[in-house]
Design a protein around this motif. Structure first.
Motif, PDB file in Angstrom:
ATOM      1  N   LEU A  81     -21.448   4.947   2.493  1.00 28.56           N
ATOM      2  CA  LEU A  81     -20.129   4.331   2.368  1.00 28.56           C
ATOM      3  C   LEU A  81     -19.157   4.946   3.367  1.00 28.56           C
ATOM      4  CD1 LEU A  81     -18.150   2.543   0.488  1.00 28.56           C
ATOM      5  CD2 LEU A  81     -17.621   4.736  -0.584  1.00 28.56           C
TER       6      LEU A  81
ATOM      7  N   PHE B  79     -14.984   4.599   4.348  1.00 29.45           N
ATOM      8  CA  PHE B  79     -13.690   4.031   3.940  1.00 29.45           C
ATOM      9  C   PHE B  79     -12.645   4.446   4.965  1.00 29.45           C
ATOM     10  CE2 PHE B  79     -11.486   2.535  -0.118  1.00 29.45           C
ATOM     11  CZ  PHE B  79     -10.338   2.132   0.556  1.00 29.45           C
TER      12      PHE B  79
ATOM     13  N   ARG C 203      -7.750   0.314   5.491  1.00 27.59           N
ATOM     14  CA  ARG C 203      -8.178  -0.072   4.137  1.00 27.59           C
ATOM     15  C   ARG C 203      -9.413  -0.958   4.222  1.00 27.59           C
ATOM     16  NH1 ARG C 203      -5.271  -2.069   0.248  1.00 27.59           N
ATOM     17  NH2 ARG C 203      -5.503  -0.321  -1.180  1.00 27.59           N
ATOM     18  N   GLU C 204     -10.364  -0.497   5.013  1.00 27.19           N
ATOM     19  CA  GLU C 204     -11.605  -1.232   5.235  1.00 27.19           C
ATOM     20  C   GLU C 204     -12.776  -0.419   4.714  1.00 27.19           C
ATOM     21  OE1 GLU C 204     -13.384  -3.698   8.917  1.00 27.19           O
ATOM     22  OE2 GLU C 204     -13.095  -1.568   9.310  1.00 27.19           O
ATOM     23  N   VAL C 205     -13.635  -1.078   3.946  1.00 30.68           N
ATOM     24  CA  VAL C 205     -14.807  -0.438   3.381  1.00 30.68           C
ATOM     25  C   VAL C 205     -16.052  -0.987   4.059  1.00 30.68           C
ATOM     26  CG1 VAL C 205     -16.137   0.016   1.294  1.00 30.68           C
ATOM     27  CG2 VAL C 205     -13.648  -0.175   1.159  1.00 30.68           C
TER      28      VAL C 205
ATOM     29  N   LEU D 221     -10.907  -2.150  -5.017  1.00 32.44           N
ATOM     30  CA  LEU D 221     -10.516  -1.455  -3.791  1.00 32.44           C
ATOM     31  C   LEU D 221      -9.532  -0.334  -4.097  1.00 32.44           C
ATOM     32  CD1 LEU D 221     -10.670  -1.353  -0.675  1.00 32.44           C
ATOM     33  CD2 LEU D 221      -8.761  -2.970  -0.628  1.00 32.44           C
TER      34      LEU D 221
ATOM     35  N   LEU E 184     -11.446   2.488  -5.818  1.00 39.98           N
ATOM     36  CA  LEU E 184     -12.289   3.208  -4.870  1.00 39.98           C
ATOM     37  C   LEU E 184     -11.445   4.067  -3.933  1.00 39.98           C
ATOM     38  CD1 LEU E 184     -15.073   3.781  -3.712  1.00 39.98           C
ATOM     39  CD2 LEU E 184     -14.819   1.743  -2.261  1.00 39.98           C
ATOM     40  N   GLU E 185     -10.332   3.540  -3.469  1.00 35.63           N
ATOM     41  CA  GLU E 185      -9.464   4.309  -2.571  1.00 35.63           C
ATOM     42  C   GLU E 185      -8.990   5.597  -3.243  1.00 35.63           C
ATOM     43  OE1 GLU E 185      -5.284   3.929  -0.023  1.00 35.63           O
ATOM     44  OE2 GLU E 185      -6.015   2.222  -1.183  1.00 35.63           O
TER      45      GLU E 185
ATOM     46  N   VAL F 284     -11.914   7.977  -3.478  1.00 36.47           N
ATOM     47  CA  VAL F 284     -12.286   8.477  -2.150  1.00 36.47           C
ATOM     48  C   VAL F 284     -11.320   9.572  -1.696  1.00 36.47           C
ATOM     49  CG1 VAL F 284     -12.298   7.853   0.303  1.00 36.47           C
ATOM     50  CG2 VAL F 284     -13.586   6.483  -1.341  1.00 36.47           C
TER      51      VAL F 284
END
Length: 225
Positions: free
Chosen positions: A132, A134, A139-141, A155, A158-159, A162
Motif C-alpha cells: 500500500l 498513500f 490523497r491518492e491510494v 479513505l 485509512l488516512e 496511515v
C-alpha cells in the motif's frame, strides 16, 4: 481529512460539501462565526474554507483564532468580495489562498490540493506499508502501483490510520476524523466501517492489517508473513 466549511448560503454550502465529500473529505458546515468558533473548540481541522460576508461578521475575524487554536490548518477564503484590496487583506490576515465567487468547483478543488501540498511539503514521499502507498498530499491510494478506489469514509479512516501507522488510534479520534456534523453515527458504525476497509484492503492484496485494541482503538501495520 476534516474540513470546516463556513458558508451562510445554504445551496452553495450544500454543493461544496458534496464536492468535498466526493474527494474523500469530511465537511462540517456552519453558517456563522459563532458556530465556527464552537466547531473549532470541539474538532481538529486540516482545512478551513471561509466566506467573508457572514450574518455575524467578517470571516477574516476568525483567522487569528484559527491560527492560534489550530496552527497546522490551511485556510482558503471563498467570497464574493472581488476587489484586489479585499484579496490582499485576506492574504495578509493569514489565509493561504483566496478565491472569488462564483466559483468553479474544479478550480476550488485544485486550490485545496495545492494548499495541502504546501502544508505537507511538495517533496514529502508517500507513506508505504506493505504493498500500500498513500500520497497524503494528493490523497491518492495505490496498491502495487494501481489506483485503489475507496469510499470517502474508508479513505478518511485509512488516512487517519496511515498517519499513525504502527500506533493505536483511539476510537474517539477515528470517529472525529471520519464523521461530520450531519452524520448520524450509530454505536457500531465505526466497527462496520473498519470491517469494510479490512475486506477492501484484503481484496486488493495490500498486505496490511488493521489490528483492534478492544474498546480502545485500531492500529494499521504491515501484514505479518
Amino acid at each position: 481529512m476534516r474540513v470546516l466549511l463556513v458558508e451562510d448560503e445554504t445551496e452553495m454550502a450544500h454543493a461544496l460539501a458534496l464536492r468535498l465529500g466526493r474527494s474523500g473529505f469530511i465537511a462540517d458546515r456552519v453558517g456563522a462565526l459563532v458556530d465556527a468558533r464552537e466547531a473549532l473548540a470541539c474538532h481538529r481541522y486540516g482545512l478551513a474554507i471561509l466566506d467573508r460576508r457572514l450574518p455575524d461578521g467578517d470571516g477574516l475575524e476568525l483567522l487569528p483564532e484559527l491560527r492560534r487554536l489550530q496552527p497546522d490548518a490551511r485556510i482558503l477564503i471563498l467570497t464574493a468580495c472581488e476587489a484586489v484590496s479585499e484579496r490582499v487583506s485576506g492574504l495578509d490576515a493569514g489565509a493561504d489562498d483566496y478565491l472569488a465567487k462564483p466559483v468553479d468547483f474544479d478550480e476550488l478543488m485544485a486550490r485545496v490540493r495545492a494548499c495541502l501540498r504546501r502544508a505537507l511539503g511538495a517533496v514529502a514521499p508517500p507513506v508505504v506499508i506493505g504493498r500500500l502507498s498513500f500520497d497524503l498530499a494528493a490523497r491518492e491510494v495505490l496498491v502495487d502501483g494501481a489506483p485503489a478506489v475507496l469510499h470517502r469514509r474508508e479513505l478518511a479512516l485509512l488516512e487517519t490510520l496511515v498517519r499513525s501507522a504502527g500506533r493505536i488510534v483511539l476510537r474517539a479520534r477515528l470517529v472525529e476524523e471520519v464523521y461530520g456534523f450531519d452524520d448520524n453515527v450509530d454505536v457500531n458504525a465505526l466497527n462496520i466501517l473498519v470491517s469494510r476497509l479490512r475486506k477492501r484492503l484484503g481484496d486488493l492484496g495490500a498486505e496490511v492489517e488493521i489490528h483492534s485494541a478492544r474498546g480502545i482503538g485500531y492500529m494499521l501495520a504491515r501484514a505479518s508473513s
